[in-house]
Design an enzyme around this catalytic site. Structure first.
Site, PDB file in Angstrom:
ATOM      1  N   ASP A  34       0.819  -1.233   0.000  1.00 23.48           N
ATOM      2  CA  ASP A  34       0.000   0.000   0.000  1.00 23.48           C
ATOM      3  C   ASP A  34       0.842   1.267   0.000  1.00 23.48           C
ATOM      4  OD1 ASP A  34       1.062  -0.028   2.515  1.00 23.48           O
ATOM      5  OD2 ASP A  34      -0.830   0.073   3.595  1.00 23.48           O
ATOM      6  N   GLU A  36       3.262   2.151   2.267  1.00 20.45           N
ATOM      7  CA  GLU A  36       3.893   2.532   3.545  1.00 20.45           C
ATOM      8  C   GLU A  36       5.299   1.938   3.611  1.00 20.45           C
ATOM      9  OE1 GLU A  36       1.313   1.483   6.792  1.00 20.45           O
ATOM     10  OE2 GLU A  36      -0.215   2.930   6.178  1.00 20.45           O
ATOM     11  N   LYS A 189      18.755  34.532 -13.635  1.00 19.25           N
ATOM     12  CA  LYS A 189      17.649  33.661 -14.077  1.00 19.25           C
ATOM     13  C   LYS A 189      16.367  34.114 -13.387  1.00 19.25           C
ATOM     14  CE  LYS A 189      16.993  29.458 -12.236  1.00 19.25           C
ATOM     15  NZ  LYS A 189      17.305  28.062 -11.852  1.00 19.25           N
ATOM     16  N   ARG A 191      12.310  32.882 -12.738  1.00 24.90           N
ATOM     17  CA  ARG A 191      11.364  31.771 -12.901  1.00 24.90           C
ATOM     18  C   ARG A 191       9.936  32.286 -12.719  1.00 24.90           C
ATOM     19  NH1 ARG A 191      11.944  26.205 -12.744  1.00 24.90           N
ATOM     20  NH2 ARG A 191      14.102  26.266 -11.997  1.00 24.90           N
ATOM     21  N   ASP A 216      26.375  24.270 -10.156  1.00 26.28           N
ATOM     22  CA  ASP A 216      25.048  24.491  -9.561  1.00 26.28           C
ATOM     23  C   ASP A 216      24.854  23.535  -8.399  1.00 26.28           C
ATOM     24  OD1 ASP A 216      22.640  25.729  -9.206  1.00 26.28           O
ATOM     25  OD2 ASP A 216      21.761  25.102 -11.109  1.00 26.28           O
ATOM     26  N   THR A 221      15.716  18.853 -13.743  1.00 36.48           N
ATOM     27  CA  THR A 221      15.370  18.515 -15.134  1.00 36.48           C
ATOM     28  C   THR A 221      16.524  18.810 -16.092  1.00 36.48           C
ATOM     29  OG1 THR A 221      14.570  20.750 -15.610  1.00 36.48           O
ATOM     30  CG2 THR A 221      12.969  19.171 -14.698  1.00 36.48           C
ATOM     31  N   GLY A 222      17.521  19.536 -15.620  1.00 32.13           N
ATOM     32  CA  GLY A 222      18.663  19.883 -16.474  1.00 32.13           C
ATOM     33  C   GLY A 222      18.478  21.196 -17.219  1.00 32.13           C
TER      34      GLY A 222
HETATM   35  C1  R5P Z   1      17.400  26.515  -8.448  1.00 33.54           C
HETATM   36  O1  R5P Z   1      17.486  27.708  -8.216  1.00 33.54           O
HETATM   37  C2  R5P Z   1      18.514  25.550  -8.278  1.00 33.54           C
HETATM   38  O2  R5P Z   1      19.680  26.137  -7.824  1.00 33.54           O
HETATM   39  C3  R5P Z   1      18.797  24.795  -9.554  1.00 33.54           C
HETATM   40  O3  R5P Z   1      19.339  25.694 -10.501  1.00 33.54           O
HETATM   41  C4  R5P Z   1      17.519  24.218 -10.108  1.00 33.54           C
HETATM   42  O4  R5P Z   1      16.830  23.526  -9.100  1.00 33.54           O
HETATM   43  C5  R5P Z   1      17.831  23.276 -11.228  1.00 33.54           C
HETATM   44  O5  R5P Z   1      16.631  22.778 -11.742  1.00 33.54           O
HETATM   45  P1  R5P Z   1      16.542  22.276 -13.226  1.00 33.54           P
HETATM   46  O6  R5P Z   1      17.667  21.313 -13.440  1.00 33.54           O
HETATM   47  O7  R5P Z   1      15.187  21.630 -13.316  1.00 33.54           O
HETATM   48  O8  R5P Z   1      16.640  23.484 -14.089  1.00 33.54           O
END
Ligand code: R5P
Length: 290
Positions: A34, A36, A189, A191, A216, A221-222
């Site tokens: 389930d 857990e 950057k 978002r 980083d 997701t890259g």
């Molecule tokens: C966000 O500010 C973090 O420092 C990373 O840059 C972010 O989490 C990377 O996420 P992704 O690989 O999805 O762009």
């Protein structure tokens, strides 16, 4: 001192035990049909100083539950002290109420941990270390950026430019630049908090003919690192590498980054992955030996 290897960090825990001279006590874990989770500490920990090594990488919710259960079980069966080593602390990116009504997730996670009777908490490059102020026990937020930079330096990248793909990563790039000696730079950057889409400020960077390494804290997701790489290549960088502390590498993240002509991606074993080349074990062993 006894090391308890959490289900996600077994190899790292073994290495920490070897370097610190501590013994290991195994853990049995499973997930019931389930959903857990179940953990059982398979050795004697009564009266001992216990170090639980367990990262909370995907699946974060399961890993957090395992962490809570391991800490509580160790304490409940009589550990003298409990240190939690959690290289990647999940939910740290939601450290503000960006939109009205949102949960500040990291605060909730810390409130739960504060109730579990931990003596010491050790983690690495938390997204924003200010969020750790809410811990009520002793906390260390260690940095792996110098280790990553040393790795690149050892492979001939002495003098490379350390580059942050957003404002939050500037300190990491600065730390790396102290090892590499080639200075550091960054881009801004933004978002969109509703859609999650990211955009980068357009400006000229001093990268023409330079070897650059994008540093980083997290690759999820890259998208962030891939975009930063495309910008650096687009502005004439000679070559671009990537260094990352927590390589979550969700879905086709590696492909997204590699197709931007990255020469190499190096992560740490904070999160086990195909690029987890640099081990955090020496730093952890040094820290727990005191
Ligand atoms: C966000 O500010 C973090 O420092 C990373 O840059 C972010 O989490 C990377 O996420 P992704 O690989 O999805 O762009």
């Amino acid at each position: 001192m006894i090391i308890i290897p959490g289900p996600t960090s077994k190899e790292l825990a073994v290495e920490v035990a070897r370097l610190s001279g501590a013994s290991l006590v195994d853990v049995k874990s499973k997930t019931f049909p389930d959903g857990e989770v179940y953990v059982r500490i398979l050795g004697k920990v009564e009266g001992e100083d216990i170090v639980i090594v367990h990262t909370t990488a995907p699946s974060q919710n399961t890993r957090l539950l395992e962490l809570f259960l391991l800490i509580d079980a160790a304490r409940d069966i009589g550990a003298k002290s409990v240190t939690a080593v959690v290289p990647y602390l999940a939910y740290a990116r939601q450290d503000k109420r960006f939109l009205r009504g949102e949960a500040v997730s990291i605060d909730t996670i810390i409130r739960i941990l504060n109730n579990l009777s931990i003596d010491r908490f050790i983690t690495f490059n938390t997204h924003d270390e200010r969020s750790l102020k809410k811990f009520s026990m002793e906390v260390e937020d260690l940095s792996a950026f110098p280790l990553l930079a040393k790795y690149f330096k050892g492979r001939g990248l002495d003098g490379a430019l350390a580059f942050a793909p957003d404002q939050g990563a500037v300190e990491g790039a600065r730390e790396a630049s102290e090892v590499l000696g080639g200075g550091f730079g960054w881009i801004v950057k933004e978002r969109d908090r509703e859609t999650g889409e990211i955009q980068f400020e357009q400006r000229e960077l001093d990268v023409q003919g330079r070897r650059a390494i994008v540093f980083d804290d997290i690759i999820s997701t890259g998208g962030t690192v891939a975009s930063a790489t495309a910008i650096l290549n687009g502005q004439g960088a000679k070559s671009v590498y990537v260094g990352c502390v927590h390589p979550l590498l969700v879905g086709d993240a590696l492909y997204r980054i590699m197709r931007e002509k990255v020469r190499g991606i190096v992560g740490t074993d904070s999160v086990p992955s195909p690029v987890s080349i640099v081990s955090l074990a020496p730093l952890i062993a040094e820290e727990i030996k005191g």
